[in-house]
Each structure stands twice: as C-alpha cells, then as structure tokens.
Enzyme design. Structure first.
Site, PDB file in Angstrom:
ATOM      1  N   CYS A   2      -0.569  -5.240 -13.948  1.00 40.15           N
ATOM      2  CA  CYS A   2      -0.501  -6.009 -15.184  1.00 40.15           C
ATOM      3  C   CYS A   2       0.817  -5.768 -15.919  1.00 40.15           C
ATOM      4  CB  CYS A   2      -1.629  -5.589 -16.110  1.00 40.15           C
ATOM      5  SG  CYS A   2      -3.242  -5.661 -15.351  1.00 40.15           S
ATOM      6  N   ARG A  27       5.919  -7.871 -10.552  1.00 40.00           N
ATOM      7  CA  ARG A  27       4.980  -6.739 -10.546  1.00 40.00           C
ATOM      8  C   ARG A  27       3.685  -7.075  -9.821  1.00 40.00           C
ATOM      9  NH1 ARG A  27       5.791  -2.809 -14.637  1.00 40.00           N
ATOM     10  NH2 ARG A  27       3.558  -2.498 -14.696  1.00 40.00           N
ATOM     11  N   TRP A  76      -3.610  -8.445 -13.340  1.00 35.23           N
ATOM     12  CA  TRP A  76      -3.903  -8.156 -11.936  1.00 35.23           C
ATOM     13  C   TRP A  76      -5.349  -7.713 -11.949  1.00 35.23           C
ATOM     14  CZ3 TRP A  76      -4.607  -3.689  -8.662  1.00 35.23           C
ATOM     15  CH2 TRP A  76      -4.199  -3.875  -7.331  1.00 35.23           C
ATOM     16  N   ASN A 102      -2.975  -3.133 -20.444  1.00 39.88           N
ATOM     17  CA  ASN A 102      -2.758  -2.639 -19.077  1.00 39.88           C
ATOM     18  C   ASN A 102      -3.533  -1.342 -18.932  1.00 39.88           C
ATOM     19  OD1 ASN A 102      -0.938  -4.666 -18.717  1.00 39.88           O
ATOM     20  ND2 ASN A 102       0.881  -3.343 -18.625  1.00 39.88           N
ATOM     21  N   GLY A 103      -4.059  -1.093 -17.728  1.00 33.28           N
ATOM     22  CA  GLY A 103      -4.806   0.144 -17.517  1.00 33.28           C
ATOM     23  C   GLY A 103      -6.275  -0.163 -17.304  1.00 33.28           C
ATOM     24  N   GLU A 483       7.111   4.269   7.843  1.00 28.92           N
ATOM     25  CA  GLU A 483       7.748   3.418   6.842  1.00 28.92           C
ATOM     26  C   GLU A 483       8.035   2.026   7.426  1.00 28.92           C
ATOM     27  OE1 GLU A 483       8.141   2.905   3.923  1.00 28.92           O
ATOM     28  OE2 GLU A 483       9.863   1.562   3.796  1.00 28.92           O
ATOM     29  N   LYS A 487       6.522  -1.414   5.835  1.00 30.69           N
ATOM     30  CA  LYS A 487       7.351  -2.527   5.377  1.00 30.69           C
ATOM     31  C   LYS A 487       6.926  -3.807   6.081  1.00 30.69           C
ATOM     32  CE  LYS A 487       9.082  -1.388   2.706  1.00 30.69           C
ATOM     33  NZ  LYS A 487       9.445  -0.316   1.833  1.00 30.69           N
ATOM     34  N   GLU A 490       3.372  -5.014   4.882  1.00 30.11           N
ATOM     35  CA  GLU A 490       3.197  -5.427   3.476  1.00 30.11           C
ATOM     36  C   GLU A 490       3.838  -6.764   3.178  1.00 30.11           C
ATOM     37  OE1 GLU A 490       4.687  -2.764   0.440  1.00 30.11           O
ATOM     38  OE2 GLU A 490       6.483  -2.343   1.587  1.00 30.11           O
ATOM     39  N   HIS A 506      -3.396   9.431  23.818  1.00 28.57           N
ATOM     40  CA  HIS A 506      -4.700   9.944  23.387  1.00 28.57           C
ATOM     41  C   HIS A 506      -5.555   8.849  22.760  1.00 28.57           C
ATOM     42  CE1 HIS A 506      -3.391  13.942  24.407  1.00 28.57           C
ATOM     43  NE2 HIS A 506      -2.274  13.735  23.725  1.00 28.57           N
ATOM     44  N   LYS A 608       4.324  -3.916  -8.043  1.00 31.62           N
ATOM     45  CA  LYS A 608       5.498  -3.058  -7.965  1.00 31.62           C
ATOM     46  C   LYS A 608       5.207  -1.630  -8.410  1.00 31.62           C
ATOM     47  CE  LYS A 608       9.774  -1.994  -7.206  1.00 31.62           C
ATOM     48  NZ  LYS A 608      10.024  -1.601  -5.799  1.00 31.62           N
TER      49      LYS A 608
END
Ligand code: F6R
Length: 613
Positions: A2, A27, A76, A102-103, A483, A487, A490, A506, A608
C-alpha cells in the site's frame, strides 16, 4: 504494498494526489482512492475510490473536485478482496472522517465486532474502516486527540493519514511500523509513504519515527508522541534529483537500474577502500579494532533476493575472514526463538530499509542484547535507524520491484565488511590488496557483461518458452542460482527452481527432459570438473543447457552441441565471482519477461517494499 500520499496548501489537491499515487504504482497495488476536503466550510470529505489502476481512478473523478487538503492511497489487498468498497480512504458513519492506512490491524476482528454490537453498519471488509469509526466516535476535542484515542485501541502496524470535516486546516498522520515521510514545500506540506511521491515537490523531508504522530498544516508541521507530548523533528535536505525516479530513455525502470550498476558499484566502494593497509574503512559500523576482532561469527539476515545476496556475502566472509558466517531468511529467524550470541555480528540487509520481517529480526536481536549492523540503501529508513551501526549502499533510488542494482551494492557491502573483519584477523595485506584490486575492476567488468546484452536476447527468448526451468550452482554459485531463479520467476511467471548442482542426482534429475532447460553456474573454480560432470548428466537426458561460466572453462564435447549455450563473464578474484555471474541472469530474466509481453516493473502480486508480515 500500500502507498499513502497527502497534501495541504495553496494548490488544488486532486492533481497532486493523482500524480503522487502514480509515483507509487511501482510498489504494487490493486485499487486506489483519494479524499479531498471541499472549500465550503464544514463540508464532508469527497471521496472517489476504485479497484484497478490509478488511471481508472483518474477517469472516475468528476470534472470539479476542488479542495486544497487531501489524502490518497494505493491498496494491496489484505483484509478483503480488491473492490471499490474495500479501497481506501475509509470513513466513519458520519462520513466526516477520511482515513488512509498502510499496515495491518491485528485486532481488527474484535474491533469490528465491538462496533457492530454498538450498532455501527460496516460497509467494507477492511481493518481500516474500524479505525475510521473509532476516530469518528472519539469524544476527544482535537483531531490529534481523537486519532491518538483511536490508536490506543488498536494493535498492529500503521502508517495513517486522517482528514476531518471539523478540522479542515490540517492532516493528522501517525506511524507504527509503516513508513511515512513529511515533505516540506513552499506554503504547502506533503506526506507520503515513499520518497518517490515527494521528490517532484520537495527534497526537504522529515521521517516520522515509530510511535510518532504529526499534524500538517499549510504553514508547517509539528510532531508528537501518541500521548501528545511534543517530539523534536528537524527536516533534512536530501541531495537527490526528481529525475532519479524517472525511467528516462529506458523502456523500464528495471532496464535502467541494471545499466546503473557500474555507477552504483563505484559509489558503494567510493572512499571506503584503503590500499595501503589492504583494508576497508566503514566508520558507520561504529566498531573499533578491539570490538571488530572480538567478532567470532557473522549472521546475515534479509528477505528474498536480499537473503540470497546475504548467502553470497556469508560465503565470501567465511572464506576471507575464516570465521563461521551464514545467512538466514529474516522472515523465519524470529519465529524459531533464536539464540543470540554476544560475539556474533548480526548483519541486516535491505534495499528499502522498511521490510517488516527484517526490521522485526533486528528488533529481536537488539532486544536480546545482540549487536546488529545494517547494509541499507534508503537513507533514514526504519532498519537503518534501528541498527547499532551500518553502512549505506548508495545504489540510488530503486523503483522496479525486481531488485538489481541494490543487490549488487549489497554484495559489495559484504565484501567491504569482509575486508574490515578479515584485516583485524588473519587476512594478509597482500590478500587485502588483491581483493581491493578486484573490487576496483568490478564496475568496468559489470559494464562488459551489460554490453553483451543483445547476445543474450535469443537465449532469453528460448528460456521464456519453457514452462519450468532449473537454476543450478555450487558453493559460491548456489546463491547465484537462487537469485537467478528468483529474478526469472518473479517477472516471467515461469516456474524456476534453484538447486545445488550436487543435489541434482538426489531427486530433481527425474524432471530433466528436453522441455526443462537448466541454467548452470559454472565458474572456473575448484569445483569446475564436478560441475561440468553434472552438465553431461543433464545433456545425456536431453536437457537444454545455458552455462554461465568463464572463458577458461572447457565444456568438452558439450561445446557447440545443439541445445547447449554458454555465456562467458569476465574473470575476477574467485571470492567476487558471484556478482559478475549474477548480471547475465538479470538480463535473461528481463528479456524473457519482455518477450512474453509482461510488465517487468510491476510483476503481479508483488510489491516493492513488504511492510506487512
Ligand atoms: C526480488 C526482490 C525482493 C526483495 C525483498 C527484500 O527482486 O526485490 O525479494 O529483495 O523483498 O526487500 P528489501 O531489500 O527492501 O528488504
């Protein structure tokens, strides 16, 4: 996650709020709304909110939407789906209060039940609406006291901005766990949850601390605690240009930020290397030689890609400093009731400095008496302020959700830390100087990899066609693989899984087939023969291969074989290999996603900075 914006002053609020919200789009969000207090005395706030993008909100705004005081929000979804009703701002029953938040309010269910029992009709599924009603129902006389009153009943995290028809000359804001920054303009004041929304108007800012509140009027601001006792907050001037937040000539922020890596690398190293003694100077850590020498173990904490870079950093530190070092996901750390050791140096890594999981890990360590230093990009952010010391990464603003240049500076931050820790122990001057020479060459070598971008495009397109991919590596190469997979998944939404090359046999080898390509990290290091052996096992099962390697590595009869491609990166000191091996993986992910027609800067479901648990 948010986003909040707000403004009060002499200009019309709605255009400023829309512009601010569009600056927060990166964001991640699924609905947006604004509230403005109309000029006629005593008028209730006018609110427009919509599920969808900020442009849907702009289209929905009536032509006349006058008022010089307003707040806005990108949501969000957490409590309830992305609908018009759940979008912020929320109001109380009288419609005279408007709140953006927000939160997460942890006791929202109990508060909502209490309000319903008291006859309040709730019109959304959100936790925030409860807060709006509590403010509206408070019997306190001032808006400040009403907000403080309401917050005293709330458990959880918040960054809020509140308008009230009876107090049209002010916006009251409060922070607990969700960032809020006050922007000081010419006869106007701004507030935002992210600097990106402020820089067009002002670079004179004040960060609100946790537990703090503030009142903004057209002429200035005051800050105070929740018991309304005053706090002293002095605005600072940031040396940053609004253009730093624009994509400029690039198609996307991610592309721009990848190409900013050489400059970012130079900035993080600048003034911190000491060739004479083969060491690094990190004054911000606040540790003298004796304290540095007393460190017996290093534990790095971060989330997502910051965690993977932490793994690269831990391997590097253990190799150079010869003390145990490891990395752990900050999001898990707190929940296993960790043993905090006095001779362990805890290192929190974060681009935003606001990732709540990392912040809570820092607080847990400090609560138990441990020492924690931060490697943080955003100046003045919560993690930077909570740590005992630290260094800023100077990557510059990173807007794209997928982190690139900040990660590179995180790795270099770890290398600097390794130099400083190593040189008070057994790392020789010669080895220190060897590392320094390697570090100094890196910006140019990163540029070399970036210059090969066009050669990678056909490979990226081929990888994009696969539904599922493996990324494999060993020791220094394993976090690189993690990483790389992160990338890729996502932004391209392809299933990409990282594995240690040694673990292939394995289990995962069962999945290898012509439809499942593998991106293999194979540096010219002590494990090269074993790594090449694993490539043969994959090729024998028809698995296509992209090998990220060094020119010196001989792939034997795999060389030039159909379905096998190689990407060579420049050689550096072996301890620094991970960062150069990572850059082509960013480019592969970027071009795969672009080929699939996806918005690389705003991957679905992601944000973000993750300011909720
Ligand atoms: C991936 C990515 C995330 C972040 C993570 C931590 O590209 O950007 O995985 O690395 O959310 O964020 P910060 O570094 O802000 O703590």
């Amino acid at each position: 996650m948010c986003g909040i914006v707000g403004c009060i002053g002499t200009q019309q609020a709605a255009p400023l709020l829309l512009e601010g919200l569009s600056r927060l789009e990166h964001r991640g969000y699924d609905s947006a709304g604004i509230a403005v207090l109309p000029p006629a005395a005593g008028s209730a706030p006018r609110i427009v909110k919509r599920a969808g993008r900020v442009r849907d909100l702009a289209d929905a705004l009536p032509k006349r939407f006058a008022g010089r005081v307003g707040v806005g929000h990108t949501r969000w979804a957490t409590h309830g789906p992305a609908t018009d009703a759940n979008a912020h701002p929320h109001t109380d029953a009288s419609g005279r209060v408007a709140v953006v938040h927000n939160g997460i309010i942890d006791n929202a269910a109990a508060l909502r039940a209490r309000l319903t029992d008291a006859g309040v009709e709730l019109t959304s599924d959100t936790d925030t609406e409860a807060l709006a009603h509590l403010i509206g129902r408070s019997g306190a006389e001032t808006l400040e006291a009403k907000v403080a009153d309401a917050l005293s009943l709330v458990e959880g995290t918040w960054g809020i901005a509140v308008l009230h028809a009876d107090f049209p000359d002010r916006i009251v804001i409060a922070r607990n766990g969700s960032p809020l920054i006050i922007g000081v303009g010419e006869r106007e004041m701004h507030v935002a949850s992210d600097l990106a929304a402020l820089v067009r108007y002002t670079t004179t800012v004040a960060h609100l601390a946790d537990g703090e509140m503030a009142t903004l009027t057209a002429g200035g601001f005051t800050t105070y605690r929740q018991d309304l006792s005053a706090t002293a907050t002095t605005p600072t001037h940031l040396d940053i240009e609004a253009a730093a937040f624009d994509a400029g000539e690039y198609d996307s922020y991610m592309l721009k930020e990848m190409f900013e890596q050489p400059a970012a690398a130079e900035r993080v190293l600048s003034g911190r290397l000491d060739d004479r003694f083969g060491t690094a100077h990190l004054g911000g850590l606040g540790m003298d030689a004796r304290e540095t020498r007393a460190v017996r173990r290093v534990k790095i904490l971060g989330c997502g890609s910051a965690y993977y870079v932490g793994q690269m950093g831990a391997t590097l530190i253990e190799e150079l400093v010869r003390i145990p070092a490891d990395a752990e996901a900050a999001s898990e750390f707190r929940y296993r009731d960790p043993v905090i050791e006095p001779d362990t140096l805890y290192v929190a890594i974060s681009q935003s400095g606001e990732t709540v999981d990392t912040l809570l890990a820092v607080q847990e360590i400090r609560r138990k008496g441990g020492r924690v230093v931060g490697l943080v990009n955003v100046v003045g952010s919560a993690i930077a302020r909570e740590c005992d010391g630290g260094i800023y990464l100077h990557a510059g603003p990173e807007v794209a959700v997928a982190s690139t240049k900040a990660l590179t500076t995180m790795f270099l931050g770890c290398a600097l830390l390794a130099l400083q820790l190593g040189r008070v122990r057994d790392l020789s001057v010669a080895d220190g100087r060897r590392l320094i020479a390697g570090l100094q060459a890196l910006p140019g070598q990163i540029q070399e990899v970036l210059d090969s971008e066009q050669e990678l495009v056909p490979l990226a397109k081929r990888l994009a066609e696969a539904e599922s991919l493996f990324f494999i590596g060993r020791v220094r190469g394993y976090p690189v693989a993690r990483e790389g997979a992160q990338k890729f998944k996502e932004i391209s939404y392809r299933h990409a899984e990282a594995y240690q090359t040694s673990e292939l046999k394995h289990g995962p080898l069962a999945l290898i087939s012509p439809a499942v390509p593998t991106v293999a990290i194979v540096p010219a290091d002590e494990l090269v023969d074993r790594n090449v052996g694993a490539l043969h096992e994959i090729a024998a099962r028809g698995g296509p291969l992209v090998v990220v390697t060094h020119r010196e590595v001989d792939l034997g009869d795999l060389e030039g074989r159909e379905g096998v491609a190689r990407i060579d990166v420049p050689r550096t000191e072996r301890e620094l290999d991970p960062i150069l091996l990572t850059i082509p993986l960013q480019l592969l992910a970027y071009h795969a996603a672009s080929h699939l027609g996806l918005d690389v800067d705003k991957p679905r479901n992601l944000a973000k900075s993750v300011t909720v648990e």
